[in-house]
Design a protein around this motif. Structure first.
Motif, short mmCIF file in Angstrom:
data_model
loop_
_atom_site.label_atom_id
_atom_site.label_comp_id
_atom_site.label_asym_id
_atom_site.label_seq_id
_atom_site.Cartn_x
_atom_site.Cartn_y
_atom_site.Cartn_z
N GLU A 1 0.74 -1.37 0.01
CA GLU A 1 -0.16 -0.08 0.10
C GLU A 1 0.87 1.19 0.12
O GLU A 1 1.87 1.28 0.83
CB GLU A 1 -0.82 -0.05 1.32
N LEU A 2 0.56 2.25 -0.93
CA LEU A 2 1.53 3.31 -1.10
C LEU A 2 1.45 3.85 0.34
O LEU A 2 0.48 4.16 1.15
CB LEU A 2 0.73 4.14 -2.05
N GLY A 3 2.68 4.40 0.83
CA GLY A 3 3.03 5.37 2.00
C GLY A 3 3.10 4.24 3.05
O GLY A 3 3.02 4.91 4.48
N SER A 4 2.40 3.09 3.15
CA SER A 4 2.13 2.38 4.47
C SER A 4 3.72 1.93 4.96
O SER A 4 4.72 2.10 4.54
CB SER A 4 1.46 1.31 4.01
N ALA B 1 -3.03 1.87 -3.99
CA ALA B 1 -3.67 2.61 -2.95
C ALA B 1 -4.20 2.16 -1.87
O ALA B 1 -4.16 3.00 -0.70
CB ALA B 1 -4.90 3.23 -3.91
#
Lengths: 381, 327
Positions: free
Chosen positions: B218-221, B243
């Motif tokens: 997941e992006l940014g996780s 996303a």
């Protein structure tokens, strides 16, 4: 030499003399060992600002609020600012606590602010200094650090002026105080927009006399919907209105505001009863109503949070997207906004709360994906 | 610092203060410096010893003091004083421990933030979730009723410190920095990052096996951060961002990625409802959830740990976990 240590009592004199000799030799060896260790110790780490750098960026509006106040080690200060530059952010906002530096006898400990300002300057960063927090000698006993009343305005002005004078050519702006529309930031005394305007009227001429090039930013207003009479604070739009009514307009060169997106997307419409990123447009309306169209806005705190448990947070991907959308929107639509600083670049240590999920870089200097995306956004990938 | 509506700034005297407490402070009657034994030792020193002789360690001096009746009397007083202080400490511990009060009341007050499914959530029909079932099972085991008290996530520790609850059971990760004021139970769940792989996978056993392969995140996780770190030391590890964690795992299901790195909660919830994927047994990172009590509540902590062990041994803990997160 050893004879001087002979005991008075003859009965056990021989034993004691031997003991004393041993002690003497032992002491000598210890001294030699200490000398040897001292010689073998490496030289202390020499940190120098290095050659002047320039920030490369395709989006000069981008800024970050660093948090170097509690950062002790110089290399970490340097590394933080280096990473700010590498991300393509030409601006930093940093807190310089008056209370930490200014002694009752008038002496000022400049070491730490010198370190921060000089390293920032070497990295080619424009510094906006937030000055606040009152020394113990300038406030009544048993009051919190944020407490500032009119009796100390002159002292505050003196410190701000000396700060401005010292960093001539290295300082872009000074923010006078922080979030004055919240009672917490007044040390829970009943502060009003008139009080704050009086503070500006005292501090502004002092700073300008010391360093005419530095901008004085008023406000750093907190976005809040608190109604009149609330013990917690006052709605930022109403507070600004009262500031103008009190004659503040001539005593700030730019207006600092805070703008958080919370759970709203970046482009969500603003409204007087909503706290979101575009609330800045309502602030601008107040300024226009008071004929202050030429004064620029500096967003000195801004961002989204991606903590999994905080009710006002969004998913990490949304945080990235919202941040980039907001910066793009502001550049395209808000010519009156000079810069936007993301809260916060990095903390010296983890807070172990949702606050950690505002940052771009961990305390261990591990970059989060949002840092990488911002770096790409500014053309530094 | 920022403040938001509903997130009032904490004033002086709120955080870390214990206004709810009415017990006297449990302090020793004298300063520890007062019961140092240096002076006694000096008096008991044999006459031939040099004045500058280093003082002997305290226990030796104590026993030397028994050589004379005067020394005996003096050291007896010390002995009584130290013994008295030990009793005082024991008395304080007992008085401060909530276990006795919990037993008397017959109720275990559990603090939680009911906004975190599937661990604790209140949607208007009452509170339910893994932590809720766990709290009920523990209370059952201890012969107590359970009472749930709601707080915001950031107010949980303050609520415990001010004795508004006896224990926090709210998917809380062990934070070493908090152990001065609070004690954690044995962990009951690891929410760290896990690798999700196709069910027929035979080659990927850890992150180290992802060289030349693609991992979905997941992006940014945190999984994204962890994968980025691994990419620095595993050759040709490609990271695909999505996303959501669900989209990342769907990519593995569809053969677009070799594995997905996600938190254990998202991963297990996805596996519960979808076929064709497995999780590797060894987690990539560790994020242990535990019960939290005040540090002085040692007896209560012991009872909670015993209860957790009982639930573990009986398989009830696994049952609760499986019910909410799947096998």
């Amino acid at each position: 030499m050893v004879g001087r240590f002979l005991p008075v009592c003859p009965a056990n004199g021989i034993v004691t003399a031997q003991l004393n000799r041993l002690r003497f030799r032992g002491g000598l060896r210890l001294l030699l060992l200490i000398a040897l260790i001292t010689l073998l110790q490496p030289d202390p780490l020499l940190i120098v600002p290095g050659p002047p750098q320039t920030v490369q960026t395709s989006h000069p509006i981008v800024g970050v609020h660093t948090r170097l106040t509690d950062e002790v080690e110089e290399w970490k200060i340097q590394r933080s600012l280096e990473m700010v530059r590498q991300m393509g952010s030409p601006w930093i906002v940093e807190l310089f606590p008056w209370a930490y530096y200014h002694a009752a006898d008038g002496g000022i400990a400049w070491d730490h602010p010198d370190m921060v300002i000089n390293h920032a300057h070497a990295q080619g960063l424009k510094v906006i200094a937030r000055i606040g927090l009152t020394p113990g000698w300038a406030r009544p006993p048993d009051t919190p650090l944020n407490y500032l009343d009119a009796t100390a305005y002159d002292d505050f002005a003196e410190f701000a002026a000396r700060f401005a004078a010292r960093y001539q050519g290295k300082l872009a702006a000074i923010i006078v105080g922080n979030e004055p529309n919240l009672s917490y930031e007044w040390g829970y005394r009943e502060g009003t927009a008139v009080d704050y305007t009086n503070l500006l009227k005292t501090v502004y001429p002092a700073i300008k006399a010391a360093n005419p090039d530095v901008l004085v930013l008023g406000g750093a207003l907190a976005p809040t919907l608190e109604p009149a009479g609330s013990p917690w604070g006052l709605n930022d739009l109403e507070y600004l209105d009262q500031m103008y009514a009190a004659g503040a307009a001539d005593y700030f060169d730019g207006l600092a505001v805070h703008s958080y997106g919370l759970t709203f997307p970046a482009l969500a419409d603003p409204g007087p009863e909503i706290l979101n990123f575009r609330r800045v447009e309502l602030v601008r309306e107040v300024m226009l109503r008071h004929g202050d169209a030429n004064t620029q806005i500096y967003i000195t705190e801004f961002g989204w949070n991606d903590h999994p448990r905080w009710t006002m947070a969004v998913r990490p991907g949304q945080r990235i997207q919202n941040t980039l959308d907001a910066l793009t929107y502001a550049e395209a639509n808000w010519p009156y906004v000079a810069m936007i600083a993301i809260w916060a670049f990095r903390f010296p240590a983890p807070t172990k709360s949702y606050m950690d999920n505002f940052t771009l870089v961990t305390p261990e200097f591990v970059t989060k994906p949002i840092y990488t995306e911002l770096q790409r956004f500014t053309g530094n990938d | 610092m920022i403040k938001f509506p509903g997130n009032r700034p904490v004033g002086a005297g709120q955080a870390g203060n214990h206004p709810g407490r009415d017990k006297p402070p449990c302090l020793p009657p004298v300063s520890p410096a007062c019961y140092g034994v240096g002076r006694d030792g000096a008096e008991a020193r044999p006459s031939g010893w040099p004045r500058s002789w280093p003082r002997r360690p305290a226990p030796t001096q104590f026993w030397i003091g028994f050589r004379s009746f005067g020394g005996y009397a003096k050291n007896s007083l010390w002995f009584i004083a130290i013994f008295g202080m030990m009793l005082w400490q024991i008395g304080c511990s007992a008085a401060d421990d909530s276990w006795e009060r919990v037993q008397t009341a017959g109720v275990l007050r559990v603090g939680l933030d009911p906004t975190y499914p599937p661990f604790e959530v209140d949607d208007g029909s009452g509170v339910y979730g893994l932590d809720v079932d766990l709290a009920k099972a523990i209370a059952d085991d201890l012969g107590l009723e359970v009472q749930f008290v709601y707080f915001g996530y950031d107010g949980l520790y303050d609520a415990l410190a001010t004795e508004q609850v006896d224990v926090l059971i709210s998917a809380l990760v062990i934070i070493p920095e908090r152990t001065r004021d609070f004690s954690y139970s044995e962990p009951y769940f690891n929410a760290g990052e896990i690798l999700i792989v196709p069910a027929d996978n035979e080659t990927i056993t850890s992150m180290a096996d992802l060289g030349g392969r693609t991992v979905a995140v997941e992006l940014g996780s945190l999984g994204h951060v962890e994968a980025t770190e691994w990419a620095k030391r595993v050759a040709d590890l490609e990271i695909l961002t999505f996303a959501t964690a669900v989209e990342a795992m769907t990519a593995v299901q569809q053969g677009k990625a070799h594995a997905a790195l996600t938190d254990a909660i998202s991963g297990r919830l996805f596996l519960r409802d979808h076929d064709g994927l497995n999780r590797l047994p060894q987690s990539v990172t560790v994020e242990p959830f535990a019960l939290v009590v005040r540090s002085e509540d040692r007896q209560l902590l012991t009872m909670l740990n015993q209860s957790l062990a009982t639930l573990q041994q009986s398989g009830q803990l696994d049952q609760i976990e499986a019910e909410w997160l799947g096998p």
